[in-house]
Motif scaffolding. Structure first.
Motif, PDB file in Angstrom:
ATOM      1  N   ARG A 190       0.843  -1.186   0.000  1.00 32.83           N
ATOM      2  CA  ARG A 190       0.000   0.000   0.000  1.00 32.83           C
ATOM      3  C   ARG A 190       0.877   1.235   0.000  1.00 32.83           C
ATOM      4  O   ARG A 190       1.988   1.212   0.512  1.00 32.83           O
ATOM      5  N   GLN A 226       1.693   6.089   4.022  1.00 30.63           N
ATOM      6  CA  GLN A 226       0.843   7.179   4.485  1.00 30.63           C
ATOM      7  C   GLN A 226       1.707   8.331   5.012  1.00 30.63           C
ATOM      8  O   GLN A 226       2.374   8.197   6.041  1.00 30.63           O
ATOM      9  N   ARG A 269      -0.561  14.730   6.657  1.00 29.94           N
ATOM     10  CA  ARG A 269      -1.028  15.922   5.958  1.00 29.94           C
ATOM     11  C   ARG A 269      -1.229  17.018   6.991  1.00 29.94           C
ATOM     12  O   ARG A 269      -1.778  16.796   8.065  1.00 29.94           O
ATOM     13  N   SER A 324       0.611  17.406   1.751  1.00 29.89           N
ATOM     14  CA  SER A 324       1.419  16.348   2.338  1.00 29.89           C
ATOM     15  C   SER A 324       2.629  16.960   3.039  1.00 29.89           C
ATOM     16  O   SER A 324       3.151  17.987   2.612  1.00 29.89           O
ATOM     17  N   GLY A 350       2.239   8.680  -1.471  1.00 33.72           N
ATOM     18  CA  GLY A 350       1.555   9.568  -0.541  1.00 33.72           C
ATOM     19  C   GLY A 350       1.893  11.034  -0.659  1.00 33.72           C
ATOM     20  O   GLY A 350       1.395  11.854   0.118  1.00 33.72           O
TER      21      GLY A 350
END
Length: 347
Positions: free
Chosen positions: A4, A7, A10, A21, A54
């Protein structure tokens, strides 16, 4: 287990509502200067990889690349990404007079020029709006109130969402902010370029303005450029940046060596430690490192997990003494610009 995207936190950039970000991506290098320019396909692929990991905050300018190549490349990349999840920043106002010379620039900020540049960037980027629109340099021949007045109109028309300044003095920032709130000020900020800490950082914190740190890795030196590997023949760094030229470069390599010793102590790379130092300067500091190599994106993101104490931060500063840097930060004459960021070396 399915991979994935990493992450990345933010945060709000300034107090006006723009959320980005924690690490951005500077697109400048995709169009050359440090290496040969990438094809649009290759550059778009790098941007896609950054987004997949991300990063959603991308920075370009109408100055980057011959014939505005960088904006065109970024526009093509955006076609492959969800526009509503991207925070796109571009700039106007710094004009290169002669592409065959490295230091011939002029700043322009008349209302007519502001509008013409914005319209042109929207077309090249193929977007309906620009999230963050910067004055790349401040035209001292035009009152900043006039430049800001036109930018305010562009906000009201929905063509830009937020306004930024790049390399502006504290006085100019205050005057501009009085016309319309400034969301971000972009400055060169890195271990070997820390002039902004005296005036710019305090005034931005007072006014609730985010600071976007460009060249946070010292134009790549703190990632090993010109140290662990020779500069490619096509690199313009020695001509464009005195710190990479001749004897200056040989002496500045010591800065990398000192940082490398500390990076080993913290079990991270030198690039990660340099970025972590910046990230620990405050939540209003947003570095935008760029790269043409996907693995460097992962390395940069790793800086978010490097934790530093106050003692660590002091040790890093002591290892890379700002006033022991050899060479000015730019071969460009800065005397005509608003923020005279000369960095005169002490040796």
């Amino acid at each position: 287990m399915e991979n994935r995207p990493i992450q990345i936190p933010r945060l709000k950039l300034g107090r006006q509502g723009l959320e980005v970000s924690r690490l951005g991506f500077g697109c400048y290098g995709l169009s050359g200067v440090y290496n040969n320019p990438l094809s649009h396909e290759a550059g778009s692929a790098v941007i896609q990889e950054a987004f997949d990991r991300g990063i959603t905050f991308f920075d370009t300018s109408d100055l980057y690349g011959r014939n505005h190549d960088n904006e065109i490349m970024v526009g093509k990349a955006l076609k492959q990404l969800p526009r509503e999840k991207i925070q796109l920043a571009t700039k106007f106002g710094l004009v290169k007079l002669d592409w065959d010379r490295h230091s011939q620039y002029v700043a322009r900020g008349s209302p007519e020029y502001v509008r013409a540049c914005c319209e042109a960037s929207l077309k090249r980027l193929e977007v309906d709006y620009i999230d963050l629109y910067y004055a790349h340099r401040i035209d001292v021949s035009v009152p900043i109130e006039d430049t800001m007045g036109e930018l305010k109109k562009l906000v009201e028309e929905g063509k830009i969402k937020y306004i930024g300044l790049s390399e502006a003095s504290a006085d100019t920032i205050r005057r501009a902010h009085a016309v319309h709130p400034i969301t971000a000020v972009q400055m060169e900020y890195a271990l070997w370029t820390r002039d902004i800490e005296d005036e710019i950082v305090p005034v931005c914190r007072e006014l609730g303005i985010g600071i976007v740190a460009y060249s946070p890795l010292g134009r790549g030196l703190f990632a090993g450029k010109a140290v662990l590997e020779p500069l490619p023949p096509e690199s313009l760094l020695p001509a464009f940046l005195p710190r990479f030229s001749g004897e200056n470069l040989e002496k500045n390599k010591n800065l990398y060596s000192r940082l490398a010793i500390l990076a080993e102590k913290h079990a991270c790379t030198t690039a990660q430690l340099a970025l972590a130092w910046l990230l620990h300067q405050g939540e209003n500091i947003f570095p935008i490192p760029g790269t043409t190599k996907v693995w460097n994106i992962d390395d940069n993101i790793g800086s978010l997990s490097v934790k530093l104490s106050e003692d660590d931060l002091k040790e890093i500063c002591d290892a890379v003494p700002f006033h022991e840097v050899f060479g000015e930060r730019s071969a460009t004459s800065l005397s005509q610009f608003d923020w005279k960021f000369a960095n005169t070396p002490s040796k």
